[in-house]
Design a protein around this motif. Sequence first.
Motif, short mmCIF file in Angstrom:
data_model
loop_
_atom_site.label_atom_id
_atom_site.label_comp_id
_atom_site.label_asym_id
_atom_site.label_seq_id
_atom_site.Cartn_x
_atom_site.Cartn_y
_atom_site.Cartn_z
N ARG A 266 36.86 -52.51 -19.27
CA ARG A 266 36.60 -52.59 -17.84
C ARG A 266 35.10 -52.38 -17.57
O ARG A 266 34.70 -51.36 -17.02
N GLY A 267 34.29 -53.32 -17.94
CA GLY A 267 32.86 -53.20 -17.68
C GLY A 267 32.13 -52.41 -18.74
O GLY A 267 32.74 -51.84 -19.66
N TYR A 268 30.80 -52.35 -18.59
CA TYR A 268 29.98 -51.72 -19.63
C TYR A 268 28.64 -51.32 -19.04
O TYR A 268 27.95 -52.14 -18.41
N ASP A 269 28.26 -50.06 -19.23
CA ASP A 269 26.99 -49.54 -18.72
C ASP A 269 25.99 -49.46 -19.87
O ASP A 269 26.15 -48.65 -20.79
N TYR A 270 24.94 -50.29 -19.80
CA TYR A 270 23.96 -50.32 -20.89
C TYR A 270 23.08 -49.09 -20.94
O TYR A 270 22.33 -48.90 -21.90
N ALA A 271 23.16 -48.23 -19.94
CA ALA A 271 22.39 -46.99 -19.98
C ALA A 271 22.82 -46.10 -21.14
O ALA A 271 22.05 -45.25 -21.60
N HIS A 272 24.04 -46.31 -21.63
CA HIS A 272 24.57 -45.51 -22.75
C HIS A 272 24.74 -46.36 -24.01
O HIS A 272 25.43 -45.94 -24.93
N HIS A 273 24.11 -47.51 -24.05
CA HIS A 273 24.32 -48.48 -25.13
C HIS A 273 24.02 -47.87 -26.50
O HIS A 273 22.96 -47.30 -26.72
N GLY A 274 24.99 -48.01 -27.39
CA GLY A 274 24.78 -47.56 -28.76
C GLY A 274 24.71 -46.06 -28.92
O GLY A 274 24.11 -45.58 -29.89
N ARG A 275 25.33 -45.31 -28.02
CA ARG A 275 25.22 -43.85 -28.08
C ARG A 275 26.61 -43.21 -28.13
O ARG A 275 27.55 -43.66 -27.47
N ALA A 276 26.70 -42.14 -28.92
CA ALA A 276 27.95 -41.38 -28.97
C ALA A 276 28.30 -40.87 -27.58
O ALA A 276 27.42 -40.47 -26.81
N GLY A 277 29.58 -40.88 -27.27
CA GLY A 277 30.04 -40.44 -25.97
C GLY A 277 29.92 -41.47 -24.87
O GLY A 277 30.04 -41.13 -23.69
N HIS A 278 29.71 -42.73 -25.24
CA HIS A 278 29.59 -43.79 -24.22
C HIS A 278 30.84 -43.79 -23.34
O HIS A 278 31.95 -43.97 -23.83
N PRO A 279 30.70 -43.62 -22.03
CA PRO A 279 31.88 -43.51 -21.17
C PRO A 279 32.69 -44.79 -21.09
O PRO A 279 33.89 -44.74 -20.76
N ASP A 280 32.07 -45.94 -21.36
CA ASP A 280 32.80 -47.21 -21.26
C ASP A 280 33.40 -47.64 -22.59
O ASP A 280 33.85 -48.78 -22.73
N ALA A 281 33.43 -46.74 -23.57
CA ALA A 281 34.05 -47.04 -24.85
C ALA A 281 35.39 -46.34 -25.01
O ALA A 281 36.01 -46.42 -26.08
N ALA A 282 35.85 -45.70 -23.95
CA ALA A 282 37.12 -44.97 -24.04
C ALA A 282 38.30 -45.89 -24.33
O ALA A 282 39.32 -45.45 -24.86
N PHE A 283 38.15 -47.17 -23.98
CA PHE A 283 39.25 -48.13 -24.20
C PHE A 283 39.44 -48.46 -25.68
O PHE A 283 40.48 -49.03 -26.06
N VAL A 284 38.48 -48.11 -26.52
CA VAL A 284 38.53 -48.49 -27.93
C VAL A 284 39.51 -47.58 -28.67
O VAL A 284 39.29 -46.35 -28.73
N PRO A 285 40.58 -48.10 -29.22
CA PRO A 285 41.57 -47.25 -29.89
C PRO A 285 41.08 -46.74 -31.24
O PRO A 285 40.17 -47.31 -31.85
N ASP A 286 41.71 -45.66 -31.71
CA ASP A 286 41.33 -45.08 -32.99
C ASP A 286 41.41 -46.11 -34.12
O ASP A 286 40.56 -46.12 -35.03
#
Length: 350
Positions: A266-286
């Motif tokens: 659901r969208g992507y914020d490049y302010a956190h691009h390539g960083r641990a804890g990226h809030p828009d990566a929560a959708f990525v399953p284990d």
Amino acid sequence: MDFGLVLQTDPPAAGVVELMRRAEEAGFGYGWTFDSAVLWQEPFVIHSQILARTERMRVGPMVTHPGTRALEVTASTFATLNEMFGPRTVCGIGRGDSAVRVAGRSPSTLAALGEAIGVVRDLAEGREALVGGVPVRLPWVAEGTAGAALPVWMAAYGPKALALAGERADGFILQLADPFLTEWMVRAVRDAARAAGRDPDALTVCVAAPAYVTADDSPAALAHAREQCRWFGGMVGNHVADLVRRYGAGSALVPGELTAYVERRRGYDYAHHGRAGHPDAAFVPDGIVDRFCVLGPPEAHVARMRRLRDLGVDQFAVYAMHDAKEATVDAYGAHVIPALAGLADAQVTA
């Protein structure tokens, strides 16, 4: 099998240079950086310092693109570095992502990318090239000399991009470490090279992904490693989402093993691009983190590297955007790199 280290050019630049120097001492042969002028510092300036502080390491962007600099500027930069330090650069190139999107532009077309591959390589190696229809040559570059060599490796996921890599590039960069997808995509690139009359085995294959070395394979250790690397599934998801828009979610042209997981994106914020804890990566399953990245104790990394090597991978480049950069570099130097050279201790190779 060669090994590379991939870093963002976060300030201070001296820290990036020092970690690359440490990586060379650990046995890494390549030093790669992101290339996104708004988000991070200018990589080519830092590349010059990495080359000055190391002896053998080859450097390059992972990846540059046709959209930020004029092609003759990119070519001249590579040629200058090679003249100063010898042929120790590699041009990793792709359509572009963060560098163009944060500036309100779109990634380049494949036609523009294909043109860029030829123009940058020709100019950097001393040959004439058409730039915007105008014949251009760098007169100070001596064509045919070893110092003027510039391999161009192309990053790709989709079928048309994979074909272009096989047809024109000197190498293929795949930004994920899943063995199934690696086999599928390497085959596509080499088939395209063969169809174009090129030697498919002459293409260098580089797989790049986060690696996180844990002390053991306990659930707690692996859970922490996943959280440190989950951002990568979000980053790859930017490109996968483009493929889904172009080909559809169920297209036979793109493996479902690559595309299915972005349904919840659901969208992507490049302010956190390539960083641990990226809030828009929560959708990525284990499961995607485990497949796309390399996590666990040293023996798990050795096992994955051997699988990738058997699939034709020539280099594994470690994305080190997590809380254990130095520890990962050191662990690869102590265990993983020696194992792939046949020099590991019995515990790791068992």
